[in-house]
Motif scaffolding. Structure first.
Motif, mmCIF file in Angstrom:
data_model
loop_
_atom_site.group_PDB
_atom_site.id
_atom_site.type_symbol
_atom_site.label_atom_id
_atom_site.label_comp_id
_atom_site.label_asym_id
_atom_site.label_seq_id
_atom_site.Cartn_x
_atom_site.Cartn_y
_atom_site.Cartn_z
ATOM 1 N N ILE A 257 -22.849 64.254 27.300
ATOM 2 C CA ILE A 257 -21.512 63.699 27.068
ATOM 3 C C ILE A 257 -20.543 64.260 28.096
ATOM 4 O O ILE A 257 -19.761 63.529 28.702
ATOM 5 C CB ILE A 257 -21.013 64.021 25.649
ATOM 6 C CG1 ILE A 257 -21.878 63.339 24.621
ATOM 7 C CG2 ILE A 257 -19.559 63.626 25.479
ATOM 8 C CD1 ILE A 257 -21.617 63.764 23.194
ATOM 9 N N ASN A 258 -20.604 65.574 28.337
ATOM 10 C CA ASN A 258 -19.663 66.228 29.232
ATOM 11 C C ASN A 258 -19.827 65.810 30.681
ATOM 12 O O ASN A 258 -18.860 65.762 31.428
ATOM 13 C CB ASN A 258 -19.807 67.742 29.137
ATOM 14 C CG ASN A 258 -19.397 68.266 27.782
ATOM 15 O OD1 ASN A 258 -18.554 67.683 27.130
ATOM 16 N ND2 ASN A 258 -20.026 69.338 27.366
ATOM 17 N N CYS B 113 -18.538 73.426 32.837
ATOM 18 C CA CYS B 113 -19.298 74.190 33.832
ATOM 19 C C CYS B 113 -20.791 73.955 33.658
ATOM 20 O O CYS B 113 -21.276 73.838 32.543
ATOM 21 C CB CYS B 113 -18.989 75.677 33.703
ATOM 22 S SG CYS B 113 -17.288 76.055 34.121
ATOM 23 N N GLU B 114 -21.490 73.885 34.772
ATOM 24 C CA GLU B 114 -22.929 73.676 34.748
ATOM 25 C C GLU B 114 -23.709 74.971 34.898
ATOM 26 O O GLU B 114 -24.821 75.088 34.399
ATOM 27 C CB GLU B 114 -23.355 72.729 35.884
ATOM 28 C CG GLU B 114 -22.858 71.324 35.728
ATOM 29 C CD GLU B 114 -21.532 71.085 36.452
ATOM 30 O OE1 GLU B 114 -21.025 72.004 37.105
ATOM 31 O OE2 GLU B 114 -21.005 69.976 36.339
ATOM 32 N N ASP B 115 -23.138 75.954 35.603
ATOM 33 C CA ASP B 115 -23.863 77.177 35.917
ATOM 34 C C ASP B 115 -23.158 78.410 35.390
ATOM 35 O O ASP B 115 -21.933 78.447 35.260
ATOM 36 C CB ASP B 115 -24.023 77.326 37.437
ATOM 37 C CG ASP B 115 -24.866 76.216 38.048
ATOM 38 O OD1 ASP B 115 -25.828 75.785 37.386
ATOM 39 O OD2 ASP B 115 -24.560 75.786 39.168
ATOM 40 N N ARG C 128 -14.325 63.291 33.760
ATOM 41 C CA ARG C 128 -13.666 63.927 32.627
ATOM 42 C C ARG C 128 -13.700 65.444 32.733
ATOM 43 O O ARG C 128 -13.547 66.137 31.743
ATOM 44 C CB ARG C 128 -14.334 63.488 31.334
ATOM 45 C CG ARG C 128 -14.032 62.049 30.993
ATOM 46 C CD ARG C 128 -14.603 61.702 29.655
ATOM 47 N NE ARG C 128 -15.942 61.151 29.888
ATOM 48 C CZ ARG C 128 -16.878 61.058 28.974
ATOM 49 N NH1 ARG C 128 -16.657 61.457 27.768
ATOM 50 N NH2 ARG C 128 -18.052 60.536 29.265
ATOM 51 N N LYS C 129 -13.926 65.977 33.907
ATOM 52 C CA LYS C 129 -14.002 67.430 34.080
ATOM 53 C C LYS C 129 -12.622 68.046 34.041
ATOM 54 O O LYS C 129 -11.650 67.493 34.525
ATOM 55 C CB LYS C 129 -14.673 67.779 35.401
ATOM 56 C CG LYS C 129 -16.151 67.514 35.381
ATOM 57 C CD LYS C 129 -16.803 68.078 36.609
ATOM 58 C CE LYS C 129 -18.301 67.879 36.536
ATOM 59 N NZ LYS C 129 -18.971 68.501 37.650
ATOM 60 N N ASP C 130 -12.571 69.240 33.447
ATOM 61 C CA ASP C 130 -11.352 70.037 33.454
ATOM 62 C C ASP C 130 -11.745 71.474 33.794
ATOM 63 O O ASP C 130 -12.927 71.775 33.931
ATOM 64 C CB ASP C 130 -10.624 69.933 32.105
ATOM 65 C CG ASP C 130 -11.452 70.410 30.936
ATOM 66 O OD1 ASP C 130 -12.277 71.320 31.105
ATOM 67 O OD2 ASP C 130 -11.278 69.883 29.828
ATOM 68 N N PRO C 131 -10.778 72.378 33.963
ATOM 69 C CA PRO C 131 -11.117 73.749 34.375
ATOM 70 C C PRO C 131 -11.788 74.602 33.293
ATOM 71 O O PRO C 131 -12.131 75.746 33.548
ATOM 72 C CB PRO C 131 -9.763 74.356 34.743
ATOM 73 C CG PRO C 131 -8.825 73.235 34.874
ATOM 74 C CD PRO C 131 -9.352 72.129 34.039
ATOM 75 N N SER C 132 -12.006 74.089 32.109
ATOM 76 C CA SER C 132 -12.583 74.904 31.034
ATOM 77 C C SER C 132 -14.077 75.146 31.255
ATOM 78 O O SER C 132 -14.730 74.459 32.039
ATOM 79 C CB SER C 132 -12.365 74.223 29.682
ATOM 80 O OG SER C 132 -13.162 73.079 29.583
#
Length: 189
Positions: free
Chosen positions: A186-187, A114-116, A106-110
């Motif tokens: 969740i992300n 981001c993790e870091d 479910r990742k997007d460029p927003s």
């Protein structure tokens, strides 16, 4: 006048009963509290910190609650004349081919995905041994003989994990800090 079902016949008898049942000290404390709280249209919604502190403890001499003091304020020194270096804040996420080509996560460029948090700080004419760095949950403090940077971070970070790398060729300190957010489970699930 019609008698109430409880046996009271007037408003004065109800007031007399309330006086008997109430604690006089509590009533005085409530009256003092409410008389000191001025209500205006800005008070709609949750109480502001000053009024919350007043409600918590009227006898306390403290003017600030520990939650009201921003993290890193102990590093503020207006008499320090060192210049602030140029810096850049970037967000970094870990993606694989299943994310890019197949869209399986479910990742997007927003920045939500981001993790870091990457902070690049330009430190011209500085050696790595001259750098003093202190990273807190929401604050970064960097000091060198020539530069000083007190940076409030846009997201909380894990101050125990992270990487710092000084690139001599570009005279840039690159910090990679792991962000900590409430809904990461969740992300990133």
């Amino acid at each position: 006048m019609e008698q109430c079902p409880g046996g009271f016949s007037s408003a004065s008898s109800i007031e007399a009963l309330c006086t008997l049942l109430s604690n006089a000290e509590e009533e005085e404390e409530k009256e003092r509290l409410y008389s000191s709280l001025v209500v205006n249209p800005g008070d709609i919604g949750p109480l502001n910190p000053e009024k919350k502190a007043l409600q918590k403890d009227l006898s306390s001499k403290e003017i600030w609650d520990i939650l009201e003091v921003p993290e890193g304020s102990e590093f503020d020194d207006t008499s320090d004349q060192r210049e602030q270096p140029k810096y850049e804040i970037l967000f970094k996420q870990k993606v694989g081919s299943e994310d890019i080509f197949l869209g399986m996560s479910r990742k997007d460029p927003s920045t939500v995905c981001c993790e870091d948090l990457v902070v690049k700080i330009q430190l011209p004419n500085t050696k790595a041994s001259d750098i003093s760095l202190d990273i807190r949950r929401k604050f970064l403090d960097l000091r060198t003989p020539k530069y000083k940077l007190g940076l409030h971070l846009p997201h909380p970070v894990n101050e125990k994990t992270g990487k710092a790398q000084f690139k001599v060729d570009t005279e840039t300190l690159e910090l990679t800090l792991t962000m900590v957010r409430d809904f990461d489970f969740i992300n990133f699930s």
